[in-house]
Write a protein that holds these residues in place. Structure first.
Motif, PDB file in Angstrom:
ATOM      1  N   CYS A  17      33.079  -7.521  27.682  1.00  0.00           N
ATOM      2  CA  CYS A  17      32.595  -7.389  29.059  1.00  0.00           C
ATOM      3  C   CYS A  17      32.032  -5.986  29.265  1.00  0.00           C
ATOM      4  CB  CYS A  17      33.727  -7.658  30.048  1.00  0.00           C
ATOM      5  SG  CYS A  17      34.476  -9.299  29.876  1.00  0.00           S
ATOM      6  N   ARG A  19      30.624  -4.285  31.659  1.00  0.00           N
ATOM      7  CA  ARG A  19      30.982  -3.542  32.867  1.00  0.00           C
ATOM      8  C   ARG A  19      32.405  -2.985  32.752  1.00  0.00           C
ATOM      9  NH1 ARG A  19      32.684  -4.557  38.799  1.00  0.00           N
ATOM     10  NH2 ARG A  19      34.047  -6.129  37.870  1.00  0.00           N
ATOM     11  N   TYR A  23      33.581   0.969  32.526  1.00  0.00           N
ATOM     12  CA  TYR A  23      34.474   1.532  33.535  1.00  0.00           C
ATOM     13  C   TYR A  23      35.752   2.101  32.922  1.00  0.00           C
ATOM     14  CZ  TYR A  23      37.320   2.072  37.691  1.00  0.00           C
ATOM     15  OH  TYR A  23      38.119   2.590  38.675  1.00  0.00           O
ATOM     16  N   PRO A 119      39.542  -3.127  35.915  1.00  0.00           N
ATOM     17  CA  PRO A 119      38.258  -3.412  36.556  1.00  0.00           C
ATOM     18  C   PRO A 119      38.000  -2.465  37.725  1.00  0.00           C
ATOM     19  CG  PRO A 119      39.916  -4.936  37.362  1.00  0.00           C
ATOM     20  CD  PRO A 119      40.626  -3.964  36.450  1.00  0.00           C
ATOM     21  N   ASN A 121      37.694  -1.164  41.277  1.00  0.00           N
ATOM     22  CA  ASN A 121      38.300  -1.610  42.541  1.00  0.00           C
ATOM     23  C   ASN A 121      39.297  -2.752  42.352  1.00  0.00           C
ATOM     24  OD1 ASN A 121      36.674   0.201  44.120  1.00  0.00           O
ATOM     25  ND2 ASN A 121      34.965  -1.219  43.825  1.00  0.00           N
ATOM     26  N   ARG A 123      38.961  -5.458  40.880  1.00  0.00           N
ATOM     27  CA  ARG A 123      38.331  -6.759  41.104  1.00  0.00           C
ATOM     28  C   ARG A 123      37.436  -7.140  39.931  1.00  0.00           C
ATOM     29  NH1 ARG A 123      38.928  -9.023  45.988  1.00  0.00           N
ATOM     30  NH2 ARG A 123      39.756  -7.754  47.686  1.00  0.00           N
ATOM     31  N   PRO A 124      37.934  -7.947  39.007  1.00  0.00           N
ATOM     32  CA  PRO A 124      37.064  -8.449  37.953  1.00  0.00           C
ATOM     33  C   PRO A 124      36.097  -9.477  38.519  1.00  0.00           C
ATOM     34  CG  PRO A 124      39.198  -9.521  37.844  1.00  0.00           C
ATOM     35  CD  PRO A 124      39.310  -8.462  38.918  1.00  0.00           C
ATOM     36  N   SER A 125      34.954  -9.612  37.894  1.00  0.00           N
ATOM     37  CA  SER A 125      34.020 -10.659  38.300  1.00  0.00           C
ATOM     38  C   SER A 125      34.534 -12.010  37.794  1.00  0.00           C
ATOM     39  CB  SER A 125      32.632 -10.395  37.718  1.00  0.00           C
ATOM     40  OG  SER A 125      32.652 -10.552  36.310  1.00  0.00           O
ATOM     41  N   ASN A 126      33.981 -13.083  38.329  1.00  0.00           N
ATOM     42  CA  ASN A 126      34.377 -14.413  37.859  1.00  0.00           C
ATOM     43  C   ASN A 126      34.091 -14.576  36.368  1.00  0.00           C
ATOM     44  OD1 ASN A 126      35.318 -15.301  40.340  1.00  0.00           O
ATOM     45  ND2 ASN A 126      33.343 -16.136  40.963  1.00  0.00           N
ATOM     46  N   GLU A 127      32.948 -14.047  35.922  1.00  0.00           N
ATOM     47  CA  GLU A 127      32.605 -14.147  34.505  1.00  0.00           C
ATOM     48  C   GLU A 127      33.602 -13.380  33.650  1.00  0.00           C
ATOM     49  OE1 GLU A 127      28.904 -13.158  31.429  1.00  0.00           O
ATOM     50  OE2 GLU A 127      28.706 -12.730  33.571  1.00  0.00           O
ATOM     51  N   GLU A 128      33.999 -12.188  34.089  1.00  0.00           N
ATOM     52  CA  GLU A 128      34.974 -11.395  33.340  1.00  0.00           C
ATOM     53  C   GLU A 128      36.327 -12.084  33.298  1.00  0.00           C
ATOM     54  OE1 GLU A 128      32.812  -7.179  34.571  1.00  0.00           O
ATOM     55  OE2 GLU A 128      34.528  -7.936  35.710  1.00  0.00           O
ATOM     56  N   HIS A 130      36.936 -15.345  33.502  1.00  0.00           N
ATOM     57  CA  HIS A 130      36.861 -16.492  32.595  1.00  0.00           C
ATOM     58  C   HIS A 130      36.787 -16.055  31.135  1.00  0.00           C
ATOM     59  CE1 HIS A 130      35.980 -18.843  36.242  1.00  0.00           C
ATOM     60  NE2 HIS A 130      36.332 -19.899  35.520  1.00  0.00           N
TER      61      HIS A 130
END
Length: 220
Positions: A17, A19, A23, A119, A121, A123-128, A130
């Motif tokens: 991932c 991003r 980070y 991640p 904030n 908050r992982p993204s939905n893609e991350e 999954h």
């Protein structure tokens, strides 16, 4: 355990991932940790690998907790709250978790997260989410084979649902059963919940004790 050692050696090299990789590697040390060498990689799970009846699942490592120390729920305020509860329940030999060399041992407990890198904030993204579930978390569930799971927070519970293919709503202090596994739900032990009294030590201890009773784990 051979599966665990192989799992960790592959996990800490993961760069799936972009991003999250970017980070985690650019987190700046807090002033009180300026002399620490931050881990800055996917954070390994840990626990009682020989008798992991209960799996505790968080969302992801903390920027100055697991991402600094290299061990899940280690070195931040959320970790200290969780370990006070584990100690009171007789599942940890010490009421704190501060470093990989602190001498803490766990009984019946395996601690992990649905997302292995810190991640932005929290908050992982939905893609991350999954990706991490597919690459790592589902494998853990299969190989640990817990009798009970404790989800710490809504997103951790979402990750468990996605991994197991179940549908249910998050309800603090309640549980659901799935294929012989009892999944307990708790608010996350973050300062936002613990400093406001939304989650109290006795609440988390009670959830731990329910998981112990169901899984057949006796306290020390």
């Amino acid at each position: 355990m051979s599966w665990y050692n192989d799992f960790i050696s592959k996990l800490i090299e993961c760069r799936a991932c972009p991003r999250l990789v970017s980070y985690r590697e650019r987190v700046k040390p807090l002033p009180r940790f300026m002399n620490d060498r931050y881990w800055l990689r996917p954070v390994p799970p840990w626990g009682d690998l020989n008798n992991a009846r209960i799996m505790i699942v968080g969302l992801a490592p903390a920027a100055h907790g697991g991402n600094r120390t290299g061990r899940m729920f280690t070195g931040d305020s959320s970790a200290q709250f969780l370990f006070r509860a584990l100690y009171e329940a007789g599942l940890s030999n010490k009421p704190y978790s501060i470093s990989r060399n602190d001498g803490v041992t766990l009984k019946c407990i395996y601690i992990t997260s649905v997302v292995k890198c810190v991640p932005p904030n929290n908050r992982p993204s939905n893609e991350e989410l999954h990706t991490c579930i597919g690459n790592w978390f589902r494998y853990e569930l299969e190989h640990v084979g817990p009798r009970a799971i404790i989800a710490l927070g809504h997103i951790a519970f979402l990750g468990i649902k996605l991994a197991l293919g179940i549908r249910a709503e998050f309800r603090h202090s309640e549980y659901i059963d799935f294929n012989g596994i009892r999944i307990f739900m708790s608010y996350h032990p973050s300062p936002r919940n613990t400093n406001t009294g939304r989650l109290r030590i006795r609440d988390l201890v009670n959830i731990l004790r329910m998981a112990m009773e169901y899984s057949g784990c006796e306290s020390t």
